[in-house]
Design a protein around this motif. Sequence first.
Motif, PDB file in Angstrom:
ATOM      1  N   TRP A  52      36.621  27.256  68.881  1.00 24.44           N
ATOM      2  CA  TRP A  52      36.418  26.951  67.468  1.00 24.44           C
ATOM      3  C   TRP A  52      37.721  26.755  66.681  1.00 24.44           C
ATOM      4  O   TRP A  52      38.027  25.660  66.270  1.00 24.44           O
TER       5      TRP A  52
ATOM      6  N   THR B 267      20.336  22.503  66.294  1.00 28.54           N
ATOM      7  CA  THR B 267      20.112  23.515  65.243  1.00 28.54           C
ATOM      8  C   THR B 267      18.968  22.993  64.379  1.00 28.54           C
ATOM      9  O   THR B 267      18.460  21.892  64.613  1.00 28.54           O
TER      10      THR B 267
ATOM     11  N   TRP C 128      22.549  10.379  73.121  1.00 29.62           N
ATOM     12  CA  TRP C 128      22.825  10.865  71.782  1.00 29.62           C
ATOM     13  C   TRP C 128      22.927   9.717  70.786  1.00 29.62           C
ATOM     14  O   TRP C 128      23.511   8.675  71.083  1.00 29.62           O
TER      15      TRP C 128
ATOM     16  N   GLY D 212      27.941  17.082  58.683  1.00 29.68           N
ATOM     17  CA  GLY D 212      29.104  17.730  59.253  1.00 29.68           C
ATOM     18  C   GLY D 212      28.979  17.843  60.749  1.00 29.68           C
ATOM     19  O   GLY D 212      27.882  18.095  61.254  1.00 29.68           O
TER      20      GLY D 212
ATOM     21  N   CYS E 112      32.190  13.906  65.056  1.00 24.60           N
ATOM     22  CA  CYS E 112      32.554  13.431  66.392  1.00 24.60           C
ATOM     23  C   CYS E 112      32.550  11.909  66.316  1.00 24.60           C
ATOM     24  O   CYS E 112      31.541  11.326  65.920  1.00 24.60           O
TER      25      CYS E 112
ATOM     26  N   MET F  56      37.162  12.986  72.391  1.00 22.24           N
ATOM     27  CA  MET F  56      36.620  14.311  72.091  1.00 22.24           C
ATOM     28  C   MET F  56      36.850  15.268  73.251  1.00 22.24           C
ATOM     29  O   MET F  56      36.624  16.469  73.153  1.00 22.24           O
TER      30      MET F  56
ATOM     31  N   ALA G 185      34.859  22.333  73.738  1.00 22.39           N
ATOM     32  CA  ALA G 185      33.509  22.355  74.339  1.00 22.39           C
ATOM     33  C   ALA G 185      33.364  21.260  75.385  1.00 22.39           C
ATOM     34  O   ALA G 185      32.274  20.819  75.704  1.00 22.39           O
TER      35      ALA G 185
ATOM     36  N   ARG H 111      36.860  22.482  67.682  1.00 19.62           N
ATOM     37  CA  ARG H 111      35.568  22.032  68.201  1.00 19.62           C
ATOM     38  C   ARG H 111      35.432  20.515  68.082  1.00 19.62           C
ATOM     39  O   ARG H 111      34.963  19.856  68.962  1.00 19.62           O
ATOM     40  N   VAL H 112      35.863  20.024  66.905  1.00 16.72           N
ATOM     41  CA  VAL H 112      35.971  18.574  66.714  1.00 16.72           C
ATOM     42  C   VAL H 112      37.390  18.324  66.207  1.00 16.72           C
ATOM     43  O   VAL H 112      37.659  18.428  65.009  1.00 16.72           O
TER      44      VAL H 112
HETATM   45  C1  LIG Z   1      25.922  20.773  72.791  1.00 18.13           C
HETATM   46  S1  LIG Z   1      27.570  20.688  72.803  1.00 18.13           S
HETATM   47  C2  LIG Z   1      28.186  21.647  71.462  1.00 18.13           C
HETATM   48  C3  LIG Z   1      27.132  22.282  70.741  1.00 18.13           C
HETATM   49  C4  LIG Z   1      27.526  23.026  69.521  1.00 18.13           C
HETATM   50  N1  LIG Z   1      26.304  23.197  68.856  1.00 18.13           N
HETATM   51  C5  LIG Z   1      26.152  24.026  67.867  1.00 18.13           C
HETATM   52  O1  LIG Z   1      26.954  24.846  67.552  1.00 18.13           O
HETATM   53  C6  LIG Z   1      28.554  22.314  68.636  1.00 18.13           C
HETATM   54  O2  LIG Z   1      29.665  22.726  68.554  1.00 18.13           O
HETATM   55  N2  LIG Z   1      28.136  21.231  67.991  1.00 18.13           N
HETATM   56  C7  LIG Z   1      29.050  20.517  67.061  1.00 18.13           C
HETATM   57  C8  LIG Z   1      29.115  19.054  67.462  1.00 18.13           C
HETATM   58  C9  LIG Z   1      29.722  18.915  68.825  1.00 18.13           C
HETATM   59  C10 LIG Z   1      28.933  18.480  69.877  1.00 18.13           C
HETATM   60  C11 LIG Z   1      29.476  18.342  71.143  1.00 18.13           C
HETATM   61  C12 LIG Z   1      30.815  18.658  71.366  1.00 18.13           C
HETATM   62  C13 LIG Z   1      31.609  19.101  70.304  1.00 18.13           C
HETATM   63  C14 LIG Z   1      31.060  19.219  69.040  1.00 18.13           C
HETATM   64  C15 LIG Z   1      28.504  20.737  65.683  1.00 18.13           C
HETATM   65  O3  LIG Z   1      27.631  19.979  65.235  1.00 18.13           O
HETATM   66  O4  LIG Z   1      28.895  21.762  65.091  1.00 18.13           O
END
Ligand SMILES: CSCC[C@H](NC=O)C(=O)N[C@@H](Cc1ccccc1)C(=O)O
Length: 682
Positions: free
Chosen positions: A182, A459, A504, A535, A563, A569, A574, A619-620
């Motif tokens: 994170w 989510t 996706w 976001g 993303c 990425m 992740a 994360r991003v």
């Molecule tokens: C399924 S991969 C990462 C899932 C994770 N989901 C919820 O917390 C997450 O970090 N999602 C990010 C977008 C993202 C997806 C894939 C790789 C990196 C980031 C988010 O929407 O917060």
Amino acid sequence: MAQKPNKSAPKAAPADTLDVDLLWQMQRVGAANLSPDGAQAVCSVSTPSMADNKSRSALWLLSTLGGEPRQLTRCGDKDSQPQFSPRGDLVAFLAKREDGGVKDETTQLYLIAPDGGEARRAGVVATGVEAFKWFPDGRRVALLSWVWPHLKGTEAQAKAHTEHKARKETGVATSEANYRYWDHFMPVGRVVHLHVLDVHTGELTNLFEGSPLQLSRTEPDNTCFDISPDGKRIAFSHDVNPDQPIDGRNRISVIDVKTRRTSLLAKADDWHLTAPVWRGDGKRLAWLAAEVGRKHTLPNHLAVGDATGSTWSVVSSEWDHEVQAPLQWEEDGEAVLFAAEQQGRRHLWRFDLPDLRAEVVVEGGWLHAFHKVAGTLVTLADSASHPPQLRAHEPDGTAARIEHFNEELLARLNLGDTEEVWFTGALGDEVQMWLHYPPGFDRSRKYPVLHTIHGGPHTAPGDVWHWRWNNKVFAAQGYVVASVNYHGSSSFGHAFLDSITHRWGELELEDVEAATDWLLKKRWVDKRRIFATGGSYGGYMVAWMNGHVPAGRYAAYICHAGCYDWQAMFADDAWSWHAKELGAWYWEDPARIAAQSPHTYAGNFNTPTLVIHGALDYRVPDAQGLAYYNTLKARGIDSRLLWFPDENHWVLKPRNSAQWYGEFFAWLRRHDVATSKGKAGK
Ligand SMILES: CSCC[C@H](NC=O)C(=O)N[C@@H](Cc1ccccc1)C(=O)O
């Protein structure tokens, strides 16, 4: 019984709608922990200060019997994770403060008597305390701390910590595959060990010392372990893989506190086992089990087994919901309590083991936390119309607030209404959308629409309060706020969540577009004033829309931490999830990855966009937002960048949040025909 308002903030003007200043005047109530008799609850309350640009958290003592809340700690500003001792004579909590002339360099465990007085440090853990639980004897706690695994003894750890703090070089050298999470780098060369601290003598014992054992490097919290009712054993969830992959396969083991001998309780090749909890008689345990080896999107189910490790079974596999930690046994040992989402809400559930049936005990809104002791149940829950609040629940289902933080402020606010609607989306499926109407909404008038597209994608923020994406703050600006729980969202069953795997963007876009079509049929929608924001994965979606939706459909987008380029990425924390979610590693099938990546469609970008990103977002990574912004500039598309050098995936500092909302609304106004030129809603 109103709480004293947040004195550090200016008195709210007699406002009737919620804006970012009032949002930041609200105090933020944390999870409550009950005293052994259930009569008292202790929680942490965070009080933001726009003037100081930070928040301070202190402990408050609440009564479940109607008594007046009382602030318990005053000297710290990061007091958290309070837990009553088994006898109720002490409250232990985590803090980083000055005590006895010594300023904590790392988070330490403190003790305070519930009837007040001064807190004292419960011994020194030089490497810091991540999480803890009381032993039944009320003399000891089990705690987690990052240590150097090759060292023996607390003095050696303290010395290593001092040397580490004093180092002058700043480079992070690692051979780990997972080294960031994170917004921080994991401590290099250290692992999370389970310790025992005697809170009276300060004696600290590392139960894992000299062993290859370690606990979660990503989320070392107190759901990773649980102490047996007799205090002789500790069950813990761990991965024996020394690489500790972020998507690993944990097993449940038990360690004898005295001999430190460990034994396996449960493991299975395709299963990830976590969050063990002992039944009151010490003969059985419950834990979470997800068969992620078969499919990475499969949910956590409830598993139960006997304490000898001879048998265990998954008991909720027929229930198409995800069971979420923490688990808590009912006192009669016949059921387990936990939170689980359902159609954009999160409830407290009771899973009856003889009947293998789940029933809702407390309905959300969004249930964040709960604790049940001696028949008293306390919950922390919010909804679209109020921030997190604590309630005590009687066996007959009646519930009463046990604190009244923010009550005075909330009573003066007209937040507008929220409505849950359903429409036909992708694959002909019914899809849920939440509509948050402006205060004073009048169906005979015309309104702008703001899509707020959630992240994840797995989510489902529905009937929820959100401090960073507050739909009531957005609605107060005059927008009808639309939040679609698109294909891929959680809380609608595994098939719905898994429907977007390896493709996706496709079904999610169909859902958002179907929602916009649904909205455009409403007389009160001004079709010239439709906006979309999101976001992270929601940012991905608005970048995806910019490459897939004709110009003019949306007046403008706002992309926060989106993303943008799935190949680039791979610099994220992740990366191990990418192939499972996108269908291939980028080097195996670059075309497949590019087909799901917004940057591929840059040639179609056509809609003005505000791009927001934080430099500490691992994360991003912020290069995603900068690449998107630069591309928009290169293509001559009206765009603006809001970049934070000191924020991560979220925007957490009060002044930065105010700037975020300010830039957000200014961008919408700039692209709104009602404000930039012409009249609204002819
Ligand atoms: C399924 S991969 C990462 C899932 C994770 N989901 C919820 O917390 C997450 O970090 N999602 C990010 C977008 C993202 C997806 C894939 C790789 C990196 C980031 C988010 O929407 O917060």
